[in-house]
Enzyme design. Structure first.
Site, PDB file in Angstrom:
ATOM      1  N   ASP A 197      32.836  -1.922  17.754  1.00 55.30           N
ATOM      2  CA  ASP A 197      32.119  -0.939  16.920  1.00 55.30           C
ATOM      3  C   ASP A 197      31.319  -1.794  15.938  1.00 55.30           C
ATOM      4  OD1 ASP A 197      32.056   2.139  16.201  1.00 55.30           O
ATOM      5  OD2 ASP A 197      32.245   1.158  14.277  1.00 55.30           O
TER       6      ASP A 197
ATOM      7  N   LYS B 210      41.174   4.593  16.755  1.00 54.87           N
ATOM      8  CA  LYS B 210      40.156   3.753  16.106  1.00 54.87           C
ATOM      9  C   LYS B 210      40.878   2.760  15.207  1.00 54.87           C
ATOM     10  CE  LYS B 210      35.641   3.385  15.826  1.00 54.87           C
ATOM     11  NZ  LYS B 210      34.554   3.726  16.762  1.00 54.87           N
TER      12      LYS B 210
HETATM   13  P1  NDP Z   1      26.436  -3.128  15.025  1.00 56.78           P
HETATM   14  O1  NDP Z   1      27.359  -3.819  14.099  1.00 56.78           O
HETATM   15  O2  NDP Z   1      26.003  -3.797  16.263  1.00 56.78           O
HETATM   16  O3  NDP Z   1      25.118  -2.669  14.246  1.00 56.78           O
HETATM   17  C1  NDP Z   1      25.200  -1.858  13.119  1.00 56.78           C
HETATM   18  C2  NDP Z   1      23.802  -1.680  12.543  1.00 56.78           C
HETATM   19  O4  NDP Z   1      23.848  -0.685  11.520  1.00 56.78           O
HETATM   20  C3  NDP Z   1      23.276  -2.945  11.893  1.00 56.78           C
HETATM   21  O5  NDP Z   1      21.887  -2.963  11.995  1.00 56.78           O
HETATM   22  C4  NDP Z   1      23.730  -2.757  10.449  1.00 56.78           C
HETATM   23  O6  NDP Z   1      22.961  -3.485   9.509  1.00 56.78           O
HETATM   24  C5  NDP Z   1      23.525  -1.281  10.259  1.00 56.78           C
HETATM   25  N1  NDP Z   1      24.451  -0.803   9.239  1.00 56.78           N
HETATM   26  C6  NDP Z   1      25.800  -0.922   9.229  1.00 56.78           C
HETATM   27  N2  NDP Z   1      26.317  -0.392   8.121  1.00 56.78           N
HETATM   28  C7  NDP Z   1      25.263   0.058   7.400  1.00 56.78           C
HETATM   29  C8  NDP Z   1      25.137   0.713   6.156  1.00 56.78           C
HETATM   30  N3  NDP Z   1      26.195   0.996   5.421  1.00 56.78           N
HETATM   31  N4  NDP Z   1      23.876   1.047   5.748  1.00 56.78           N
HETATM   32  C9  NDP Z   1      22.783   0.761   6.508  1.00 56.78           C
HETATM   33  N5  NDP Z   1      22.852   0.125   7.697  1.00 56.78           N
HETATM   34  C10 NDP Z   1      24.060  -0.202   8.132  1.00 56.78           C
HETATM   35  O7  NDP Z   1      27.155  -1.728  15.341  1.00 56.78           O
HETATM   36  P2  NDP Z   1      26.881  -0.720  16.544  1.00 56.78           P
HETATM   37  O8  NDP Z   1      25.453  -0.730  16.915  1.00 56.78           O
HETATM   38  O9  NDP Z   1      27.904  -0.951  17.564  1.00 56.78           O
HETATM   39  O10 NDP Z   1      27.258   0.670  15.857  1.00 56.78           O
HETATM   40  C11 NDP Z   1      26.283   1.493  15.188  1.00 56.78           C
HETATM   41  C12 NDP Z   1      26.806   2.922  15.086  1.00 56.78           C
HETATM   42  O11 NDP Z   1      27.056   3.433  16.407  1.00 56.78           O
HETATM   43  C13 NDP Z   1      28.127   3.088  14.329  1.00 56.78           C
HETATM   44  O12 NDP Z   1      28.123   4.350  13.681  1.00 56.78           O
HETATM   45  C14 NDP Z   1      29.152   3.122  15.444  1.00 56.78           C
HETATM   46  O13 NDP Z   1      30.350   3.775  15.073  1.00 56.78           O
HETATM   47  C15 NDP Z   1      28.393   3.928  16.487  1.00 56.78           C
HETATM   48  N6  NDP Z   1      28.874   3.787  17.858  1.00 56.78           N
HETATM   49  C16 NDP Z   1      28.935   2.560  18.463  1.00 56.78           C
HETATM   50  C17 NDP Z   1      29.374   2.462  19.752  1.00 56.78           C
HETATM   51  C18 NDP Z   1      29.337   1.180  20.503  1.00 56.78           C
HETATM   52  O14 NDP Z   1      29.563   1.205  21.713  1.00 56.78           O
HETATM   53  N7  NDP Z   1      29.061   0.048  19.877  1.00 56.78           N
HETATM   54  C19 NDP Z   1      29.883   3.641  20.476  1.00 56.78           C
HETATM   55  C20 NDP Z   1      29.684   4.883  19.789  1.00 56.78           C
HETATM   56  C21 NDP Z   1      29.220   4.934  18.517  1.00 56.78           C
HETATM   57  P3  NDP Z   1      23.570  -4.804   8.836  1.00 56.78           P
HETATM   58  O15 NDP Z   1      23.469  -5.858   9.893  1.00 56.78           O
HETATM   59  O16 NDP Z   1      22.741  -5.040   7.643  1.00 56.78           O
HETATM   60  O17 NDP Z   1      25.006  -4.472   8.479  1.00 56.78           O
END
Ligand code: NDP
Length: 446
Positions: free
Chosen positions: A166, A126
């Protein structure tokens, strides 16, 4: 706490001071694995658990870049190469101001078990930066990505370490990173996944994590002869994972009533249908706006600064970030009738919340099993790159679906307790551990 777990954790904490998320991730795993290792002492003598908690390699570097005003900005860059026992390091890059060594080590540690569960030959890694893409222009993001990759390119490669996206790293960022790698190395290779479809990407990769989390929930529901049909679903986040979890949950007959971002959540009791979801995709991926604008457009409730877990639902899909469901919120979910939690995000539930799920014996799919669909399709993207061909949407989706079924089966095999309750935490941890541990045993003390 089991005294052996306590002893093990005391060492981990002493060796990795201040890395609370890493401690949390290790503890959650060793609570399941230490009793298993006690029954299988060969792993104990080879100190497999101790070695798993120590990254094979960590890179930490300076990322200087020039903003639109002409000022020099400096961020931190990281790559954790955690474990390569079963394949090249594989795992995403996170760009978010909360990124630090402990957060990335937790994610890399989880990734080792998750990748093993997928059945594909991928080690765990990572990386990322404390850079915040929010509010930056495309040119600023490009300059940052180019500087970041100028250093990272020294350590990665299609047979060594293959990063992906991510939080904060989507198609735009992967494009800039790939372009700079290609320019520096003069190689068109599968060094990153999540690439655009015209330049080596895989169909279904953007959808994979969200779809996978829903497929996993569906497998859990099947153990109770149940399905998504007519269920109320609460989702957090509105990024990549949340968007496609919404799409698949709706397709299977569920009604998704919440989405969120770090500023608050929207509650739409009529459900987020295809048209509304198209609006969310445009809002978040193109305009890069806030979820509040959904409430303004569709005239529904918006709760500033709140998380959606107080909304009554049958199924909860946390898809935003780590530790976003605490013990009290878990209790509220269950008292409101929620009986399925499938984690699209990594470690979104605190240890207290997990205890509540397990005590109440609900269907709880931890992230390392439930969100493995993303990395699984990344693995399929690597296979297509090596073969120099592209599979159809249907082919990739079918493979993803089968992988999620297989992960579910592994969890059932290792996690079914005497009374028939499936402890998916235990199942995922032990199921992920065995393959990596056996490979480590075969490869000597490295
Ligand atoms: P994105 O950046 O596309 O979206 C993240 C979302 O989560 C946004 O809506 C963001 O809001 C919100 N968010 C981020 N940080 C916080 C916080 N501290 N408090 C509240 N809301 C928050 O990321 P992904 O959708 O790719 O990832 C989401 C989760 O899924 C993560 O935990 C990631 O590790 C996990 N994941 C992702 C994978 C992938 O293929 N993308 C694979 C496996 C797991 P805002 O815009 O306001 O920051």
């Amino acid at each position: 706490m089991n005294p052996k777990v306590e002893q093990f954790m005391a060492q981990v904490i002493a060796k990795n001071p201040g890395e609370s998320e890493f401690h949390q991730a290790v503890q959650e795993v060793v609570e399941s694995i230490i009793p298993f290792v006690e029954e299988n002492p060969k792993y104990k003598h080879a100190k497999v658990l101790e070695r798993l908690a120590e990254p094979e390699r960590v890179f930490l570097f300076r990322v200087p870049w020039i903003d639109d005003k002409g000022d020099l900005q400096i961020n931190k860059g990281y790559r954790i190469e955690m474990n390569s026992a079963i394949g090249p390091y594989k795992g995403g890059l996170r760009f978010h101001p909360t990124v630090n060594l402990g957060v990335l080590k937790f994610l890399a540690y989880e990734q080792v078990f998750k990748n093993s569960l997928t059945t594909l030959p991928m080690g765990g890694g990572k990386g990322g930066s404390d850079f915040d893409p929010k509010g930056k222009s495309d040119n600023e993001v490009m300059r940052f990505c180019q500087s970041f990759m100028t250093e990272l390119s020294k350590y990665i490669g299609p047979n060594t370490d293959v990063p992906a996206g991510d939080i904060g790293v989507g198609g735009r960022e992967i494009g800039f990173l790939f372009g700079q790698y290609k320019r520096i190395r003069n190689e068109f290779t599968g060094v990153l996944t999540g690439k655009g479809i015209e330049w080596g990407g895989s169909l279904i990769r953007p959808e994979a994590t969200g779809y996978g989390a829903v497929y996993f929930a569906n497998e859990m529901l099947k153990t109770k002869n149940d399905s998504f049909k007519g269920k109320i679903v609460c989702i957090s986040g509105s990024g990549n994972v949340a968007q496609y979890a919404t799409e698949k949950a709706t397709e299977l007959g569920g009604k998704v009533v919440t989405l969120s971002d770090s500023s608050g959540y929207i509650y739409d009791p009529d459900g987020i249908n295809t048209d509304k979801l198209a609006f969310v995709l445009e809002l978040k991926n193109v305009k890069r706006g806030r979820i509040k604008e959904y409430a303004e457009k569709y005239g529904c409730e918006y709760h500033e600064g709140k998380r959606p877990w107080g909304v009554k639902c049958d199924i909860a899909l946390p898809c935003a970030t780590q530790n976003e469901v605490n013990e009290d919120e878990a209790k509220t979910l269950i008292s409101n009738g929620c009986f399925v939690v499938s984690e699209g995000a990594n470690m979104p539930s605190t240890p207290g919340a997990i205890d509540v799920y397990l005590k109440n014996k609900i269907l709880y799919g931890p992230g390392k099993a439930a969100n493995a669909g993303g990395v699984a399709v990344s693995g399929l993207e690597m296979s297509q790159n090596s073969l120099r061909l592209s599979w159809t949407r249907e082919e990739v989706d079918e493979k993803l679906h089968n992988i999620m079924k297989s992960i579910h089966k592994t969890c059932v095999t290792y996690g079914t307790e005497n009374d028939g309750f499936i402890n998916y935490v235990k199942g995922a941890n032990i199921g992920g551990f065995v393959k990596v541990a056996n490979a480590m045993m075969a490869q000597g003390y490295v």
